[in-house]
Each structure stands twice: as C-alpha cells, then as structure tokens.
Scaffold this motif. Structure first.
Motif, mmCIF file in Angstrom:
data_model
loop_
_atom_site.group_PDB
_atom_site.id
_atom_site.type_symbol
_atom_site.label_atom_id
_atom_site.label_comp_id
_atom_site.label_asym_id
_atom_site.label_seq_id
_atom_site.Cartn_x
_atom_site.Cartn_y
_atom_site.Cartn_z
ATOM 1 N N GLY A 84 -15.562 3.899 -2.485
ATOM 2 C CA GLY A 84 -16.142 2.603 -2.175
ATOM 3 C C GLY A 84 -16.881 1.952 -3.321
ATOM 4 N N ARG A 132 -12.565 -2.512 -6.092
ATOM 5 C CA ARG A 132 -13.195 -1.526 -5.205
ATOM 6 C C ARG A 132 -12.375 -0.249 -5.162
ATOM 7 N NH1 ARG A 132 -12.925 0.404 -0.061
ATOM 8 N NH2 ARG A 132 -14.933 0.846 0.983
ATOM 9 N N CYS A 133 -13.064 0.878 -5.242
ATOM 10 C CA CYS A 133 -12.382 2.173 -5.141
ATOM 11 C C CYS A 133 -12.136 2.499 -3.677
ATOM 12 C CB CYS A 133 -13.238 3.263 -5.783
ATOM 13 S SG CYS A 133 -12.520 4.920 -5.607
ATOM 14 N N PRO A 134 -10.876 2.718 -3.277
ATOM 15 C CA PRO A 134 -10.599 3.004 -1.861
ATOM 16 C C PRO A 134 -11.053 4.392 -1.429
ATOM 17 C CG PRO A 134 -8.589 3.124 -3.154
ATOM 18 C CD PRO A 134 -9.656 2.629 -4.087
ATOM 19 N N CYS A 170 -11.755 4.348 -11.375
ATOM 20 C CA CYS A 170 -13.094 4.303 -10.794
ATOM 21 C C CYS A 170 -14.093 4.974 -11.736
ATOM 22 C CB CYS A 170 -13.100 5.003 -9.432
ATOM 23 S SG CYS A 170 -14.733 5.000 -8.639
ATOM 24 N N GLU A 190 -6.926 -0.986 4.309
ATOM 25 C CA GLU A 190 -8.134 -0.448 4.937
ATOM 26 C C GLU A 190 -8.947 -1.549 5.623
ATOM 27 O OE1 GLU A 190 -8.584 2.781 5.225
ATOM 28 O OE2 GLU A 190 -6.652 2.918 4.194
ATOM 29 N N ARG A 191 -8.995 -2.725 5.016
ATOM 30 C CA ARG A 191 -9.721 -3.821 5.656
ATOM 31 C C ARG A 191 -9.016 -4.278 6.926
ATOM 32 N NH1 ARG A 191 -11.996 -7.503 0.562
ATOM 33 N NH2 ARG A 191 -13.178 -5.783 -0.378
ATOM 34 N N ALA A 239 -5.218 -2.387 -4.909
ATOM 35 C CA ALA A 239 -5.569 -3.589 -4.145
ATOM 36 C C ALA A 239 -4.852 -3.604 -2.798
ATOM 37 C CB ALA A 239 -5.215 -4.840 -4.948
ATOM 38 N N THR A 256 -17.690 -0.352 -6.263
ATOM 39 C CA THR A 256 -17.129 -1.633 -6.668
ATOM 40 C C THR A 256 -17.779 -2.088 -7.963
ATOM 41 O OG1 THR A 256 -16.789 -2.235 -4.345
ATOM 42 C CG2 THR A 256 -16.685 -4.016 -5.959
ATOM 43 N N ASN A 298 -6.649 -1.286 -0.459
ATOM 44 C CA ASN A 298 -7.883 -1.891 0.043
ATOM 45 C C ASN A 298 -7.597 -2.933 1.118
ATOM 46 O OD1 ASN A 298 -9.919 -0.519 -1.407
ATOM 47 N ND2 ASN A 298 -9.455 -1.708 -3.252
ATOM 48 N N SER A 358 0.821 -1.209 0.000
ATOM 49 C CA SER A 358 0.000 0.000 0.000
ATOM 50 C C SER A 358 0.855 1.259 0.000
ATOM 51 C CB SER A 358 -0.925 -0.002 1.211
ATOM 52 O OG SER A 358 -0.186 -0.190 2.409
ATOM 53 N N THR A 394 -10.922 -6.769 -3.896
ATOM 54 C CA THR A 394 -9.884 -5.792 -3.528
ATOM 55 C C THR A 394 -9.324 -5.066 -4.749
ATOM 56 O OG1 THR A 394 -8.280 -7.606 -3.533
ATOM 57 C CG2 THR A 394 -9.155 -6.917 -1.390
#
Length: 385
Positions: free
Chosen positions: A334, A329-331, A349, A368-369, A362, A336, A365, A204, A326
């Motif tokens: 959001g 999805r747009c960080p 996005c 963030e998770r 990815a 997807t 994401n 990241s 992952t």
C-alpha cells in the motif's frame, strides 16, 4: 439496453438530391431556432415550439412533424451543453473554451444528422427499403443494406427514431434498437484495465495490448497530411478529403478488437471489468506542448465506452474507479510514492521491494479498487433490531 444500428442507403441520383435538400433545409432551420433560443433565453422544447413552430414551417418548407423534430434537436443540443457545463467539462467560466461555447449560439453543420420518427420514416425490413419524408414530398422504396447481424437486429428490435446522415456523399440511417438486458451476474473477481498510449490497455492478468503499431500508423498519417497540405493543389485537397476519417476508423477498429477480447475473457471466467474513471483528464493534467496533440486526440474515452457497452451486452459487471495514484501505489504493502515509478515502464516499491511493469501494477490496483467498491455497494443491509 439501447443499441444503435447503422445501415447504408442506396438512393438513386434523384433520391440523393432530394435527401440533400431535406438535410440542408432541416439544418438551416435548426440554426435559426438555435439563434433565437440563444437571444431569447428560451431553450426548452415546449417554449421553442410555441415560439417558432409556424415560422419554421413557412420559412423553411418543413411539414409539421419534421418541424417538431428540428425543435427537439435544438433543445437537446442546449440540454447537452448545460450538462457539460454542470459536469465541468468546459473548464472554468474564465477559460477560452467555456467562453467560446457559451458566448455564441449552437450551430449545425449542413450535413449534420437529422432525426426522423415513425411519422416521417417507415421501414420495410422484408424488402430492405424505407419510405422517408423529404422537402420534395414522400419518397418511397429507397433501398438500404448492411451486415447480416445489423439487418437481423434492425428487423427484430428497432424502436424509436432514426437519424439521417450524409458522410462524404454517402447516405446512412442510424436506428435505435431496444435489446433485452441479459442481466448481470455476481462476479467471482475483476479484471482491472489500465489505459495508456505506449500500451493501449494492460489488464491485471498481465495481458498487454501494445500501441506501437497505432502510434506508427498515426505518425504516418500525420506525415501524409502535412505533405498534401504543403502542396496545396486541387488534387492534393481532393486526396486529403478522401483520406479524412481513415485514422479515426482504424483506431475505432483497434478499440473494438481490444474491448471484445477483454470482455470475452471476463465472461468466460465469471469476472467483471473495471477501468479508471478518466473524465476531465485533459483539464487536470498539464502537458508539454509536444504532447498536447497526441494526448487530446488519443481514443482513451472510446475504449472505455466500448468496454462498457460490450460488457452490458454480455451481462458482465462493469465499474469505473478512482484513478488517483494507481501507477504509484504498491498493491502489496500500500505504500504510495512518486519514486515508486522511476520511469514510464517500471514500478519498484521503495518500502517492500515489489517490482514489475508499471502498467500491470496499475491494472492490479484498478482490480483491487473494483473489489472494494463492489463489496461496499453490495454489502448486506443489517436487519432491523
């Protein structure tokens, strides 16, 4: 935490012959026990020991404690098989892989590792020798060697049983060492790691470990194997035997280097390491025929294992998170959607316009998770009213 240390034995020719005879006898006995366990349905250690202990000693020339170790090895093999079935790693009961695994007894290669406890194997770490039981009697003063770090860890932390194994005519002992757990700190943030083929790992932070050199190396090795297999001569077969394992060793070295760098950055910055949970990915994903060999032999899982144990060794928090979407999805907003990833390398996005390298997105994401999971698991419990 448990850590394994591998040292190389330096036996004489007579000692090597005795070790080979011992390994052969133990694995023949293990095959016999496994076959009886399959036919009778008795697969627990105590049941097998009551049923077959005397037969093993008389029929295969094993002493009391090696016979017990053989029974435990078989019981552990069946326990591992049941765990794989329970976890769904062998597919459905109708699948070919499941029927092959469950429809026949567990078998052991002639050179499969044999565990020895302290009654069968004693270490003289100051002299760097071992005394080991063999079918020809107790064999003393078998020398061994290893790296300075391995020898120091072995001397200070060895605990439990050790495994005797033979690879390409060379003998090794794999010992279990009990390392003190350094304790885990509260992470100030997370480094999300996305694993792949074109890019072996992308964090990241934007650090990218490319896989092009490993891909070229594997392709070159595959070409050499095909060339030697096509010749089919005795010399070609000898060269194939010498080359076996080199590709795997090279991939392992690359994974060690990548995981060491990621964990060191996390430790230095006070963050944790998070990866996608990829268990069962081969059963979930449908691949083209030309992709199957590459994907099924790619060392994704090994990189995750290296990251986990190096993180634990350094006291760095480690998490595995849900891998779903992952890379789609747009960080930022959001959103997807599959169309967010128009090709393998790029992310864009469709809602907010955020764009960037797909693997980096990815990794973000995953980060963030990991934050959400850590906050949920460690949220304070409200005091009773």
């Amino acid at each position: 935490m448990k850590l394994v240390v591998q040292v190389k034995l330096l036996p004489s020719r007579e000692q090597a012959t005795a070790l080979q005879a011992t390994l052969d006898a133990c694995n023949r006995a293990a095959d016999y026990v496994a076959a009886v366990a399959f036919e009778s349905g008795v697969q627990d250690r105590n049941g097998l020991q009551k049923l077959l202990y005397a037969d093993i000693k008389v029929g295969f020339g094993l002493s009391a404690q090696p016979a017990v170790r053989v029974v435990k090895k078989v019981a552990d093999a069946y326990a591992a098989l049941k765990a794989q079935v329970k976890a769904g790693r062998l597919g459905r009961s109708s699948s070919k892989r499941y029927r092959k695994a469950m429809g026949s007894p567990v078998t052991f290669r002639p050179g499969a590792a044999q565990p020895f406890d302290d009654r069968c194997l004693s270490w003289q770490t100051d002299a760097r020798t071992v005394s080991i039981w063999t079918v020809n009697g107790r064999m003393k003063n078998v020398a061994y060697t290893g790296s300075a770090d391995q020898l120091k860890t072995l001397h200070e932390r060895r605990s439990g049983e050790s495994d005797l194994v033979c690879r390409k005519g060379k003998w090794y002992l794999i010992a279990t060492c009990d390392i003190p757990d350094p304790g885990m700190y509260e992470p100030a943030g997370w480094i999300g790691v996305d694993r792949g083929i074109v890019n072996l790992a992308t964090t990241s932070d934007g650090t990218n470990f490319q896989g092009r050199r490993l891909i070229r190396y594997r392709r070159w090795q595959a070409g050499k194997r095909a060339e030697l297999q096509a010749k089919g001569t005795r010399s070609a077969r000898r060269r194939l035997a010498r080359r076996s394992g080199k590709e795997q060793a090279h991939a392992t070295h690359v994974n060690h280097r990548i995981s060491k760098e990621i964990v060191s950055v996390a430790e230095r910055t006070g963050r944790g390491v998070a990866v996608e949970l990829l268990d069962g990915i081969r059963d979930r994903v449908r691949l083209r025929r030309d992709q199957r060999g590459k994907i099924s032999s790619w060392p994704f899982h090994q990189l995750g294992q290296h990251l986990e144990y190096k993180a634990r060794q350094a006291g760095v928090p480690f998490l595995e998170v849900d891998p779903a979407y992952t890379s789609q999805r747009c960080p930022r907003c959001g959103h997807t959607e599959r169309a967010n990833r128009p090709d393998r390398d790029h992310f864009s996005c469709r809602r907010c316009g955020l764009a960037g390298p797909a693997d980096h997105v990815a990794g973000v994401n995953v980060r963030e998770r990991a934050r959400s999971v850590w906050a949920f698991v460690n949220k304070p419990v409200p005091a009773p009213a």
